[in-house]
Motif scaffolding. Structure first.
Motif, short mmCIF file in Angstrom:
data_model
loop_
_atom_site.label_atom_id
_atom_site.label_comp_id
_atom_site.label_asym_id
_atom_site.label_seq_id
_atom_site.Cartn_x
_atom_site.Cartn_y
_atom_site.Cartn_z
N ALA A 4 0.83 -1.21 0.00
CA ALA A 4 0.00 0.00 0.00
C ALA A 4 0.86 1.25 0.00
O ALA A 4 0.54 2.23 -0.68
CB ALA A 4 -0.93 0.00 1.20
N HIS A 5 1.97 1.22 0.73
CA HIS A 5 2.87 2.37 0.76
C HIS A 5 3.53 2.60 -0.59
O HIS A 5 3.69 3.73 -1.03
CB HIS A 5 3.92 2.21 1.86
CG HIS A 5 3.37 2.43 3.22
ND1 HIS A 5 4.12 2.28 4.34
CD2 HIS A 5 2.14 2.79 3.66
CE1 HIS A 5 3.39 2.54 5.41
NE2 HIS A 5 2.18 2.85 5.01
N VAL A 6 3.91 1.52 -1.26
CA VAL A 6 4.50 1.64 -2.60
C VAL A 6 3.48 2.24 -3.56
O VAL A 6 3.80 3.14 -4.34
CB VAL A 6 4.99 0.26 -3.10
CG1 VAL A 6 5.37 0.32 -4.58
CG2 VAL A 6 6.18 -0.22 -2.27
N ALA A 7 2.25 1.75 -3.51
CA ALA A 7 1.20 2.28 -4.38
C ALA A 7 0.93 3.76 -4.09
O ALA A 7 0.77 4.56 -5.01
CB ALA A 7 -0.08 1.46 -4.20
N LEU A 8 0.89 4.11 -2.82
CA LEU A 8 0.66 5.50 -2.44
C LEU A 8 1.78 6.39 -2.95
O LEU A 8 1.53 7.46 -3.52
CB LEU A 8 0.54 5.62 -0.92
CG LEU A 8 0.26 6.99 -0.34
CD1 LEU A 8 -1.03 7.58 -0.92
CD2 LEU A 8 0.17 6.91 1.18
N LYS A 9 3.01 5.96 -2.80
CA LYS A 9 4.15 6.74 -3.28
C LYS A 9 4.08 6.92 -4.80
O LYS A 9 4.33 8.01 -5.31
CB LYS A 9 5.46 6.06 -2.89
CG LYS A 9 6.68 6.88 -3.19
CD LYS A 9 7.92 6.29 -2.58
CE LYS A 9 9.10 7.22 -2.79
NZ LYS A 9 10.27 6.79 -2.06
N GLN A 10 3.71 5.88 -5.52
CA GLN A 10 3.59 5.98 -6.97
C GLN A 10 2.48 6.94 -7.37
O GLN A 10 2.62 7.67 -8.35
CB GLN A 10 3.34 4.59 -7.57
CG GLN A 10 4.55 3.70 -7.51
CD GLN A 10 4.25 2.27 -7.94
OE1 GLN A 10 3.08 1.83 -7.97
NE2 GLN A 10 5.28 1.53 -8.28
N LEU A 11 1.39 6.95 -6.62
CA LEU A 11 0.30 7.89 -6.91
C LEU A 11 0.76 9.33 -6.79
O LEU A 11 0.44 10.17 -7.61
CB LEU A 11 -0.88 7.66 -5.95
CG LEU A 11 -1.83 6.56 -6.30
CD1 LEU A 11 -2.84 6.38 -5.18
CD2 LEU A 11 -2.54 6.86 -7.59
N VAL A 12 1.51 9.62 -5.73
CA VAL A 12 1.93 10.99 -5.48
C VAL A 12 3.03 11.40 -6.45
O VAL A 12 3.04 12.51 -6.96
CB VAL A 12 2.41 11.16 -4.02
CG1 VAL A 12 2.95 12.55 -3.78
CG2 VAL A 12 1.27 10.86 -3.05
N GLN A 13 3.95 10.50 -6.76
CA GLN A 13 5.12 10.88 -7.53
C GLN A 13 4.88 11.09 -9.01
O GLN A 13 5.13 12.15 -9.51
CB GLN A 13 6.23 9.85 -7.35
CG GLN A 13 7.00 10.09 -6.10
CD GLN A 13 8.19 9.16 -5.97
OE1 GLN A 13 8.17 8.05 -6.47
NE2 GLN A 13 9.20 9.61 -5.30
N GLY A 14 4.53 10.15 -9.75
CA GLY A 14 4.54 10.34 -11.18
C GLY A 14 3.27 9.96 -11.89
O GLY A 14 3.30 9.61 -13.05
N SER A 15 2.17 10.02 -11.22
CA SER A 15 0.93 9.52 -11.81
C SER A 15 0.22 10.55 -12.68
O SER A 15 -0.72 10.22 -13.37
CB SER A 15 -0.02 9.09 -10.69
OG SER A 15 -0.35 10.21 -9.90
N ILE A 40 8.55 15.41 -2.66
CA ILE A 40 9.83 15.98 -3.06
C ILE A 40 10.15 15.70 -4.52
O ILE A 40 10.87 16.44 -5.16
CB ILE A 40 10.96 15.46 -2.13
CG1 ILE A 40 10.70 15.91 -0.70
CG2 ILE A 40 12.32 15.91 -2.61
CD1 ILE A 40 11.58 15.24 0.33
N SER A 41 9.58 14.66 -5.07
CA SER A 41 9.86 14.26 -6.45
C SER A 41 9.53 15.38 -7.43
O SER A 41 8.50 16.04 -7.33
CB SER A 41 9.03 13.03 -6.80
OG SER A 41 9.11 12.75 -8.18
N THR A 42 10.41 15.58 -8.39
CA THR A 42 10.17 16.61 -9.41
C THR A 42 9.01 16.24 -10.33
O THR A 42 8.47 17.10 -11.01
CB THR A 42 11.43 16.86 -10.26
OG1 THR A 42 11.84 15.61 -10.83
CG2 THR A 42 12.54 17.45 -9.42
N SER A 43 8.62 14.96 -10.33
CA SER A 43 7.51 14.55 -11.17
C SER A 43 6.16 14.66 -10.46
O SER A 43 5.12 14.36 -11.05
CB SER A 43 7.72 13.12 -11.67
OG SER A 43 7.80 12.22 -10.58
#
Length: 144
Positions: A4-15, A40-43
């Protein structure tokens, strides 16, 4: 929980999402850490981050703000009805001031319904929901 944490991070970062609504999803410190680091991700293109009606405490606010201070896209932050005290409000105020100095100000922060002294955030941050209604048609993702 790690998935769930990986999915959440992917949602915020480059989705490509602009609005992330995580209202009433039992968010706590560990999820705030994931979101804060992903901001923090630039994407990251999130403009509105709604974390209302969760279990966000001052320590969660601290890790969110660590990410928000380095983020230039988030303009609207909803932390209403969490467990944020006066200490958390001060962290948010410092974060908002830092963002203003970087020409990437937070336009609105909603804080109502927290145990913090209302006088600390009334007047320094906008606490109306009126602006939210102008952008509800742009909802990209809603997690229940």
């Amino acid at each position: 929980q790690a998935d769930a944490h990986v999915a959440l991070k992917q949602l915020v970062q480059g989705s490509g999402l602009h609005i992330l609504l995580l209202d009433e999803t039992a968010l706590s410190f560990s999820e705030c850490q994931v979101i804060g680091s992903a901001l923090i991700s630039t994407s990251c293109g999130i403009v509105m981050l709604e974390l209302a009606n969760n279990e966000v405490h001052d320590d969660g606010v601290a890790v969110l703000c660590a990410g928000l201070e380095r983020n230039t896209t988030v303009q609207y932050l909803d932390l209403a009805h969490n467990q944020i005290t006066n200490n958390g409000v001060e962290v948010i105020r410092k974060c908002a001031n830092q963002r203003s100095r970087q020409s990437a100000p937070l336009q609105q922060v909603w804080m109502e319904g927290n145990p913090a002294d209302k006088s600390l955030y009334t007047g320094c941050m906008v606490n109306r929901r009126s602006a939210k209604t102008r952008i509800t048609h742009e909802i990209d993702f809603y997690l229940t």
